[in-house]
Design a protein around this motif. Structure first.
Motif, PDB file in Angstrom:
ATOM      1  N   SER A 182     -18.704  -1.760  -3.416  1.00 22.31           N
ATOM      2  CA  SER A 182     -18.379  -2.214  -4.765  1.00 22.31           C
ATOM      3  C   SER A 182     -18.962  -1.285  -5.817  1.00 22.31           C
ATOM      4  O   SER A 182     -18.374  -1.087  -6.887  1.00 22.31           O
TER       5      SER A 182
ATOM      6  N   THR B 169     -11.764  -1.044  -7.256  1.00 19.16           N
ATOM      7  CA  THR B 169     -10.981  -1.382  -6.063  1.00 19.16           C
ATOM      8  C   THR B 169     -11.346  -2.791  -5.611  1.00 19.16           C
ATOM      9  O   THR B 169     -12.512  -3.070  -5.358  1.00 19.16           O
ATOM     10  N   PRO B 170     -10.380  -3.703  -5.517  1.00 19.11           N
ATOM     11  CA  PRO B 170     -10.695  -5.070  -5.084  1.00 19.11           C
ATOM     12  C   PRO B 170     -11.376  -5.074  -3.712  1.00 19.11           C
ATOM     13  O   PRO B 170     -10.950  -4.366  -2.794  1.00 19.11           O
ATOM     14  N   GLN B 171     -12.453  -5.853  -3.599  1.00 18.92           N
ATOM     15  CA  GLN B 171     -13.205  -5.920  -2.350  1.00 18.92           C
ATOM     16  C   GLN B 171     -13.217  -7.364  -1.850  1.00 18.92           C
ATOM     17  O   GLN B 171     -13.753  -8.247  -2.514  1.00 18.92           O
ATOM     18  N   PHE B 172     -12.584  -7.593  -0.715  1.00 20.36           N
ATOM     19  CA  PHE B 172     -12.600  -8.920  -0.079  1.00 20.36           C
ATOM     20  C   PHE B 172     -13.879  -9.025   0.740  1.00 20.36           C
ATOM     21  O   PHE B 172     -13.971  -8.502   1.836  1.00 20.36           O
TER      22      PHE B 172
ATOM     23  N   ASN C 249     -12.806 -16.641  -4.987  1.00 19.43           N
ATOM     24  CA  ASN C 249     -12.922 -15.340  -5.629  1.00 19.43           C
ATOM     25  C   ASN C 249     -11.548 -14.686  -5.735  1.00 19.43           C
ATOM     26  O   ASN C 249     -10.725 -14.789  -4.818  1.00 19.43           O
ATOM     27  N   ASN C 250     -11.307 -14.008  -6.846  1.00 20.37           N
ATOM     28  CA  ASN C 250      -9.996 -13.382  -7.058  1.00 20.37           C
ATOM     29  C   ASN C 250      -9.643 -12.376  -5.971  1.00 20.37           C
ATOM     30  O   ASN C 250      -8.453 -12.099  -5.732  1.00 20.37           O
ATOM     31  N   ASN C 251     -10.649 -11.823  -5.317  1.00 20.52           N
ATOM     32  CA  ASN C 251     -10.400 -10.818  -4.284  1.00 20.52           C
ATOM     33  C   ASN C 251     -10.287 -11.412  -2.882  1.00 20.52           C
ATOM     34  O   ASN C 251     -10.207 -10.663  -1.910  1.00 20.52           O
TER      35      ASN C 251
END
Length: 323
Positions: free
Chosen positions: A64, A70-73, A218-220
């Motif tokens: 992160s 960059t989206p991080q799941f 969470n959005n990701n």
């Protein structure tokens, strides 16, 4: 009597840090079987050294920091990760802030300042692929080469496979993105879970005979949209249920929302924090032409969820309490 799991941070005074501990070092996203092999090695080493074992981990996740756009799941946020680590038998965790200063610290300086001088470790366990320090120059082999001079023991754990498939956080994310929660559970050594606060929704489930506890993830979050059999924790209480994660295409196709219906439960959950463990995938999210076919499908989903949960009576992540 069980000793409380303590958390050491960059701001913790040096005199409050126990000396001579063994550490398991890693990012530990999900605390999966590969991570648990490293933790197990640290626990065994600590027993031989007659000392305690701690986790050394980093927040935010280095990925992160290096790729903020960059989206991080993440499989487990900081709080979930610490609760999982607390359930492994470790005495505590050292949470190091991953910022510009730490990113620019050389591997040698990290070893000498953070591990030897500040923590005073007697041993360390790492995975075969863990790297650290500026430019990711730090490696298991560097630790092993430095060990004799530093007077510490180093244990390097190989990769862990299930049916010749490597276990990794990436593999678990991919499994969850495809709704393969059984495969994810195998790699995690327990069901994947989220923790969230119950919020007010549009009360649509109540009108359908299925009042739900709504939680915004969470959005990701990369979990596949669909219907799941879930087990829910509220403190020491456990409840079975069925959940929908998705955009509610029959109604509004809105922002993704987790809607949990608890079997055989009556009460107000608004504002309360729930742990929701995903036990089985039931079906994809669908759009229905009318309320009646939707209710019939929900009845069928509930029956399938009850059957899946009956087949997994003890399925719930092993979580510990944080001091």
């Amino acid at each position: 009597m069980t000793t409380a799991f303590s958390v050491i941070r960059d701001t913790t005074p040096a005199n409050a840090i126990p000396r001579g501990c063994v550490v398991a070092m890693g990012n530990f996203d999900g605390v999966h079987l590969g991570h648990r092999a490293v933790i197990g090695a640290a626990l065994r080493m600590a027993e031989l050294h007659k000392t305690s074992a701690l986790a050394v981990t980093f927040e935010p996740h280095p990925r992160s920091f290096f790729s903020p756009n960059t989206p991080q799941f993440r499989l487990s946020d900081e709080a979930a990760k610490l609760r999982l680590l607390a359930g492994t038998g470790l005495a505590g965790a050292v949470v190091m802030t991953f910022d510009k200063g730490r990113a620019s610290t050389t591997a040698q300086d990290f070893i000498h300042h953070d591990l030897i001088e500040r923590l005073g470790i007697s041993g360390i366990a790492v995975g075969y692929d863990f790297h650290f320090g500026k430019g990711r120059v730090g490696s298991p082999s560097l630790l092993a080469n430095e060990a004799p001079r530093l007077g510490i023991e180093v244990d390097i754990q190989p990769h862990v496979d299930i049916d010749e498939r490597p276990v990794s956080s990436t593999a678990i994310r991919m499994a969850l993105a495809e709704g393969q929660v059984t495969e994810a559970t195998e790699m995690l050594n327990g069901p994947w879970f989220i923790t969230g606060e119950v919020i007010h929704g549009k009360k649509l489930g109540r009108d359908l005979g299925y009042p739900t506890a709504n939680i915004r993830l969470n959005n990701n979050c990369g979990l596949k949209h669909g219907i799941y059999a879930v087990r829910v924790g509220r403190g020491n209480e456990r409840f079975d249920g069925v959940a929908s994660f998705g955009r509610r295409p029959t109604f509004d196709n809105g922002a993704p929302l987790l809607e949990v219906f608890l079997f055989d439960f009556k009460g107000d959950l608004y504002g309360q924090a729930l742990d929701v463990a995903f036990i089985a995938f039931i079906r994809d999210e669908l759009k229905f032409e009318g309320i009646e076919p939707l209710i019939r499908q929900m009845d069928d989903d509930s029956a399938k969820a009850r059957a899946a949960l009956a087949a997994a009576p003890d399925a719930f992540p092993k979580l510990g309490d944080i001091d």
